[in-house]
Design an enzyme around this catalytic site. Structure first.
Site, PDB file in Angstrom:
ATOM      1  N   ARG A  51       0.809  -1.221   0.000  1.00 52.90           N
ATOM      2  CA  ARG A  51       0.000   0.000   0.000  1.00 52.90           C
ATOM      3  C   ARG A  51       0.843   1.272   0.000  1.00 52.90           C
ATOM      4  NH1 ARG A  51      -3.090  -3.863   1.598  1.00 52.90           N
ATOM      5  NH2 ARG A  51      -1.144  -4.463   2.535  1.00 52.90           N
ATOM      6  N   THR A  52       1.831   1.342   0.863  1.00 56.47           N
ATOM      7  CA  THR A  52       2.544   2.614   0.997  1.00 56.47           C
ATOM      8  C   THR A  52       3.256   2.964  -0.314  1.00 56.47           C
ATOM      9  OG1 THR A  52       2.794   2.219   3.350  1.00 56.47           O
ATOM     10  CG2 THR A  52       4.201   3.902   2.398  1.00 56.47           C
ATOM     11  N   LYS A  80      26.012  -3.141  -2.413  1.00 52.16           N
ATOM     12  CA  LYS A  80      27.468  -2.983  -2.567  1.00 52.16           C
ATOM     13  C   LYS A  80      28.073  -2.263  -1.374  1.00 52.16           C
ATOM     14  CE  LYS A  80      26.999  -2.260  -7.584  1.00 52.16           C
ATOM     15  NZ  LYS A  80      27.153  -1.211  -8.606  1.00 52.16           N
ATOM     16  N   ARG A 101      11.412   4.038   2.886  1.00 50.08           N
ATOM     17  CA  ARG A 101      11.112   3.071   3.962  1.00 50.08           C
ATOM     18  C   ARG A 101      12.373   2.293   4.270  1.00 50.08           C
ATOM     19  NH1 ARG A 101       6.034  -0.904   4.201  1.00 50.08           N
ATOM     20  NH2 ARG A 101       5.194   1.074   4.939  1.00 50.08           N
ATOM     21  N   HIS A 129       5.590   6.176  11.297  1.00 52.77           N
ATOM     22  CA  HIS A 129       5.056   6.013   9.939  1.00 52.77           C
ATOM     23  C   HIS A 129       4.088   7.173   9.675  1.00 52.77           C
ATOM     24  CE1 HIS A 129       3.685   4.302   6.300  1.00 52.77           C
ATOM     25  NE2 HIS A 129       3.458   3.060   6.660  1.00 52.77           N
TER      26      HIS A 129
END
Ligand code: NCD
Length: 305
Positions: A51-52, A80, A101, A129
């Protein structure tokens, strides 16, 4: 330039502006189809999301902008050994706004300190959030008509659930919100939220273990998933994962006007039998998430009609 790392980075009046803009976007969707023409959103996702990330991307596309980014850390130069700071500095040259995120608390803040463009925290570990919080606020405002004088029950994993921490932090800024914190003893709200948010604001809160006991009092029931990825051992997760399962029987004594929210994804904690109940708003909530992210992108980029 403004970032959104913590819900309190926005004043109450800025939040009000975002919600008002979101309401106008609901009414006049077509009018906003080109406000972000030529602008680019970078979604830097080091943790899974449906969703986000997709609602951020859909939001930018519906505003006329474009999107770029990665959805797993292993497909970026992180694999890396590149730092978040260097990634943010680089992506600043390719995009106009970043949504990030990350499993580590504070990573989006580090990105913000190194980027030349606005950075939005799309979830940092078990911490915060803020865009889910904006989603929840828009849902509550549209569905109850207010952001004050409410009794809200948070149920499930209150220890690791960043959506819970973030929403409590925000709701404690409004008038007369009563918090009922429903969790097993091991998944209680962290002490720092009690000390720095609830006690600091003089908020009315109680902690209970059984949801049945408090169901009749609730205006909003905010269900959450037990956050499997934050557990140190699987045995604890297995023991705690089915602590709460909301089903039609448990709702018998709930208010007719109750609003059932969940940030999703749902695992087991809400029976699919509840989905047909008119009080179940979690899929509508996901739709509000796209709309409020359109409003947020516009505000951070200084765009208007
Ligand atoms: C939440 C999250 O990522 O914190 N999901 C979301 O963004 N809607 C909730 C969760 O994963 O349980």
């Amino acid at each position: 330039m403004k970032h959104l790392i913590d819900p309190t980075d926005l004043t109450l009046s800025e939040i009000d502006d975002i919600l008002t803009l979101a309401e106008d976007i609901i009414k006049n969707k077509e009018a906003y189809a080109h406000v972000a023409d030529g602008k680019k959103l970078a979604t830097l996702f080091y943790e899974p999301s449906t969703r986000t990330r997709l609602s951020f991307e859909a939001a930018m596309l519906e505003l006329g902008g474009s999107v770029l980014g990665f959805s797993t850390a292993d497909s970026s130069s992180t694999a890396k050994g590149e730092s978040v700071a260097d990634t943010a500095r680089t992506v600043s040259k390719y995009a106009d706004v970043i949504a990030m995120r990350h499993p580590k608390e504070g990573a989006p803040l580090v990105a913000a300190m190194n980027a030349d463009i606005p950075v939005i925290n799309a979830g940092d570990g078990g911490h915060l959030h803020p865009t889910q919080t904006l989603t929840d606020l828009l849902t509550i405002k549209e569905e109850t008509g207010k952001l004050s004088d409410l009794t809200i029950g948070f149920c499930g994993d209150l220890k690791f659930g960043r959506t819970v921490h973030s929403l409590i932090k925000q709701l404690s800024r409004y008038e007369n919100i009563r918090f009922i914190l429903i969790s097993p003893a091991e998944l209680r709200i962290p002490d720092y939220i009690k000390d720095e948010v609830l006690d600091a604001k003089g908020a009315d809160y109680t902690e209970v273990e059984r949801m049945e006991d408090v169901m009749p009092e609730l205006d909003i029931l905010y269900m959450t998933r037990v956050q499997k990825e934050r557990f140190f051992n699987e045995a604890d997760y297995i023991r705690l994962k089915d602590s709460y399962i909301l089903d039609p029987e448990k709702l018998v004594h709930a208010k007719e006007s109750l609003k059932i929210l969940h940030p999703l994804p749902r695992v087991n904690e809400i029976s699919v039998k509840v989905d047909a109940d008119p009080r179940a708003l979690y899929f509508k909530q996901a739709e509000y998430g796209k709309i409020v992210r359109k409003a947020l992108i516009m505000k951070l980029l200084g765009l208007s009609l």
